[in-house]
Enzyme design. Structure first.
Site, mmCIF file in Angstrom:
data_model
loop_
_atom_site.group_PDB
_atom_site.id
_atom_site.type_symbol
_atom_site.label_atom_id
_atom_site.label_comp_id
_atom_site.label_asym_id
_atom_site.label_seq_id
_atom_site.Cartn_x
_atom_site.Cartn_y
_atom_site.Cartn_z
ATOM 1 N N CYS A 56 43.614 40.583 31.292
ATOM 2 C CA CYS A 56 43.983 41.729 32.128
ATOM 3 C C CYS A 56 45.296 41.460 32.851
ATOM 4 O O CYS A 56 45.316 40.753 33.865
ATOM 5 C CB CYS A 56 42.857 42.008 33.130
ATOM 6 S SG CYS A 56 43.264 43.303 34.292
ATOM 7 N N CYS A 96 45.515 42.652 36.467
ATOM 8 C CA CYS A 96 44.718 41.852 37.425
ATOM 9 C C CYS A 96 45.437 40.542 37.751
ATOM 10 O O CYS A 96 45.459 40.110 38.899
ATOM 11 C CB CYS A 96 43.344 41.496 36.859
ATOM 12 S SG CYS A 96 42.482 42.827 36.052
ATOM 13 N N ASP A 97 45.986 39.885 36.750
ATOM 14 C CA ASP A 97 46.459 38.507 36.917
ATOM 15 C C ASP A 97 47.978 38.331 36.796
ATOM 16 O O ASP A 97 48.484 37.226 37.007
ATOM 17 C CB ASP A 97 45.784 37.596 35.865
ATOM 18 C CG ASP A 97 44.273 37.637 35.984
ATOM 19 O OD1 ASP A 97 43.789 37.729 37.125
ATOM 20 O OD2 ASP A 97 43.592 37.589 34.953
#
Ligand code: NAP
Length: 303
Positions: free
Chosen positions: A130, A133-134
């Protein structure tokens, strides 16, 4: 006892919840993570009508708010078991047991893995499924994105504002991503730019001690290998339907999607499937939402 229980709180499940409340039905949405599902991982949605450009998380928040304001009950509980053998269906979670004559499965799909040695060990140590997300962990670093669909292209565009260098690794020459967005990535690759496209390549090995340091690429045509230094690897090679709970109960396609008819009915009366988890020709936000609406309108008509 609820009129409708919805398993999964992504855009398909939330839309079903909205339509259920509009039809004055009691409805419970069970979601194991935060509401929004896969939508939370999309950086920029540009094809949802009414929104020229919207962050996936924001769109999910709006759907979530709309459903709860209308009175849909949303509980953060993971469904662990279902019993669809009788007219009244039973849905068990890690905390409770619920009953309804109608269950809508909206469990979506999760990231497909590369299936290379040590993939699990490098997850969270440089390897991610993701980018939104990261991605922020890789400021001014070198990363690679694997895939040739819309997600990989979205990820490259998102990461281009963060990382100093991005390798886009695709197993073929032809991309299935939207051409307009793909062209933006190609433009970023011009004149030694931030993106370097590596076509006809697959990731075959991961190297590092505590964290990922290098990846081995193998050319799918010539079988030649090369190793490149990376700080991060984002895998965006599609998703597989989350159907484990229902195996042996429902009919599936050969690819593992739940079979439904045009009313979203599965092979069991009173059990519906909507969104990415079912057989459909298009897996988009708009089609997932439409599925949710269709399933509920069918339930309402049947009464
Ligand atoms: P996808 O469209 O299924 O694309 C998967 C990509 O990964 C393909 O390029 C495929 O290559 C490659 N691939 C599959 N298995 C692989 C493996 N083992 N090793 C290397 N490469 C592999 O998946 P997606 O990009 O996640 O998109 C899923 C759905 O969401 C699509 O319908 C997409 O349009 C939609 N989506 C839309 C947006 C948007 O509208 N903004 C954003 C994201 C996603 P091949 O082409 O060779 O099969």
């Amino acid at each position: 006892m609820y009129d409708i229980i919805i398993i999964g709180g992504g855009c398909a499940g939330l839309t079903a919840g909205i339509y259920a409340k509009e039809a004055n039905k009691s409805v419970l949405i069970l979601e194991k993570m935060g509401a929004g599902g896969q939508l939370n991982n999309i950086f920029n949605v540009t094809n949802y009508p009414g929104f020229e450009s919207v962050n996936g998380y924001e769109l999910a928040e709006k759907m979530h708010l709309q459903a709860t304001r209308l009175g849909a009950e949303i509980k953060n509980e993971e469904v662990t078991q279902v019993d669809f053998s009788k007219d009244i269906k039973i849905v068990k979670t890690n905390y409770n047991e619920y009953m309804s004559k109608n269950v809508i499965i909206a469990t979506g799909a999760s990231a497909r893995k590369l299936n290379v040695y040590d993939e699990e060990n490098f997850y969270g140590r440089g390897l991610s499924y993701c980018a939104t997300c990261d991605g922020n962990l890789f400021k001014n670093k070198t990363v690679a994105v694997v895939g040739g669909g819309n997600t990989s292209i979205d990820d490259c565009l998102y990461l281009s504002n963060i990382a100093k260098k991005i390798y886009l690794i695709h197993r073929r020459e032809v991309f299935t991503a939207n051409e307009k967005e793909l062209n933006k990535v190609k433009a970023l690759g011009k004149n030694d730019g931030v993106v370097e496209i590596k076509s006809n390549m697959i990731v075959t090995k991961l190297f590092g001690d505590n964290v990922l340091k290098q990846i081995e690429l193998t050319n799918t045509k010539t079988n030649t290998k090369e190793t490149i230094d990376v700080d991060g690897l984002f895998v965006a090679i599609g998703r597989k339907p989350d159907t484990e709970l229902f195996e042996g109960m429902l009919e599936f396609t050969n690819e593992g999607f739940i079979k439904t008819n045009e009313n979203m009915e599965t092979s069991i009366n009173g059990v519906y499937a909507v969104g990415d988890v079912r057989n459909t020709n298009l897996r988009q936000i708009i089609t997932a939402c439409a599925d949710g609406a269709i399933a509920v309108s069918n339930i309402v008509k049947k009464k």
